[in-house]
Design an enzyme around this catalytic site. Structure first.
Site, short mmCIF file in Angstrom:
data_model
loop_
_atom_site.label_atom_id
_atom_site.label_comp_id
_atom_site.label_asym_id
_atom_site.label_seq_id
_atom_site.Cartn_x
_atom_site.Cartn_y
_atom_site.Cartn_z
N CYS A 1 28.17 24.94 -39.48
CA CYS A 1 29.32 25.75 -39.91
C CYS A 1 30.16 26.30 -38.76
O CYS A 1 31.29 26.73 -38.98
CB CYS A 1 28.86 26.91 -40.78
N HIS B 1 35.30 27.39 -47.64
CA HIS B 1 34.66 27.20 -46.34
C HIS B 1 34.57 25.71 -46.03
O HIS B 1 33.57 25.06 -46.30
CB HIS B 1 33.28 27.85 -46.41
N CYS C 1 27.47 32.62 -39.28
CA CYS C 1 26.08 32.17 -39.42
C CYS C 1 26.10 30.64 -39.43
O CYS C 1 27.11 30.02 -39.73
CB CYS C 1 25.45 32.72 -40.69
#
Length: 403
Positions: free
Chosen positions: A91, A359, A389
């Site tokens: 991510c 996202h 994160c």
């Protein structure tokens, strides 16, 4: 050491990551090339003006396979002399691309880079590349692997966050995102996606659900309860790792978790000397970068230790930061960050985040850096911190300072 500056930050709108999403017809290659051309044209650059393109994307198979960064350069109007590097830090891939570019400039390896990333989650499904930590028993058993949604629920259980708190944050993200769009706060960064005829395909984040209420979210069932409690029973795996827990509170669902979307983002980074030669004015200095590894089972707590690390290494304190962008992968991630630092919610994700707008894995890190910069300028503030994160237990952070 040469300082690294941000000269531009651009992103596409985020489309729903499914077959009926507006960007579903657009390939990862086409969206990446579109954004590279936008950065080139917005800043009046020659095709050979940058050293490299560093491009994050997480699911590196099919159309996102190979070295997508190099393919995007060749599909764009940039010169073929620019190589292209694809990277994957899950991510944080888009942020790591920016941080890597900045640190290369600091180290004297080139004067300017375009860095960012892309993820077409509706075309290349998350997890379709396989992952040893999830599918290789030797590693999954060693690390007490559980899916990210279970990890988010472990955070909620461990740190005492309730379903009502998570839902309230989800609703607030929707409200803030709708307000930001209504007031044109993203207008400097948005690059509309056009078709081959120059007609607009998408010019806004289409995942948003303005008007969402607490009552709406209260009707949603916890998304990870069954896989935790029934099949395949990941709660038992987690409680082997954390025997002090007698249960896992399953509080997350689609309304307080990040959305699956398509999108891309890019940041133009260069030295002061390069900017002067190009006739460009820097918008911010990349003051510090950091990354860290964390517990792979609870997995998503990285924003706290990586923030500790970046503040320590830069000689700063949490009070030196004016605004924060903490990726809204799940509500508990942001709640934990605010709890750890006693930061006012009025300084965190002030324009909403991934719970409202989605996202796109490989792009989000670059998106939140650009969002942070735009908002620092809008409010005439100085310093911001962006953090995410990361799957498998990692964290990444970037501190930017306006100039």
């Amino acid at each position: 050491m040469t300082e690294a500056y941000i000269y531009d930050a651009a992103r596409t709108p985020r489309g729903k990551g499914r077959p009926d999403g507006s960007l579903h017809e657009v390939t990862s290659l086409a969206l990446s090339a579109r954004l590279l051309n936008a950065v080139k044209d917005r800043n009046g650059l020659d095709g050979h003006a940058v050293e490299d393109v560093i491009w994050g994307n997480v699911t590196q198979v099919m159309e996102q396979g190979g070295c997508l960064a190099r393919s995007a350069v060749l599909a764009s109007d940039l010169d073929q002399s620019i190589p292209g590097l694809s990277i994957n830090r899950f991510c944080a891939s888009g942020m790591e691309a920016v941080n890597l570019a900045a640190n290369q400039i600091r180290g004297g390896a080139g004067q300017a880079y375009i860095a960012g990333g892309v993820e077409m989650m509706g075309r290349v499904a998350m997890g379709s590349d396989g992952a040893a930590i999830a599918i290789d028993p030797s590693l999954a058993m060693k690390t007490y692997f559980v899916p990210q949604g279970i990890s988010a629920d472990i955070i909620a259980t461990e740190y005492g966050f309730t379903r009502d708190e998570a839902d309230a944050l989800g609703v607030e993200s929707q409200r803030r995102a709708a307000e930001a769009w209504a007031e044109g706060r993203f207008s400097r960064s948005i690059v509309p996606v056009l078709d081959q005829n120059g007609l607009t395909i998408l010019d806004h984040d289409e995942y948003m659900r303005p008007g969402t209420t607490i009552e709406d979210l209260a009707k949603l069932k916890p998304a990870f309860k069954e896989m935790g409690e029934v099949m395949p029973g990941f709660d038992k795996v987690a409680m082997l790792k954390y025997p002090h827990l007698d249960r896992i509170d399953h509080i997350h669902h689609a309304g307080n978790s990040s959305g699956i979307v398509d999108g891309a983002a890019a940041v133009l980074i260069g030295s002061k000397e390069w900017g002067d030669a190009m006739g460009l004015t820097p918008r911010a200095r990349i003051r510090a970068t950091a990354k860290i590894g964390t517990d792979p089972t609870i997995m998503l707590t990285g924003p706290v230790p990586v923030t500790d690390k970046i503040l320590r290494e830069s000689g700063m304190s949490i009070g030196d930061i004016d605004l924060f962008e903490v990726n809204e992968a799940f509500a508990a991630v942001v709640l934990r960050f605010m709890q750890a630092y006693q930061v006012s919610p009025d300084r965190v994700n002030v324009n909403g985040g991934a719970m409202a707008m989605g996202h796109p894995l490989g792009a989000t890190g670059a998106i939140i850096i650009g969002t942070l910069l735009d908002e620092l300028e809008r409010r005439d503030l100085s310093t911001g911190l962006a953090t995410l994160c990361i799957a498998s237990g990692m964290g990444a952070a970037t501190i930017i300072e306006r100039v």
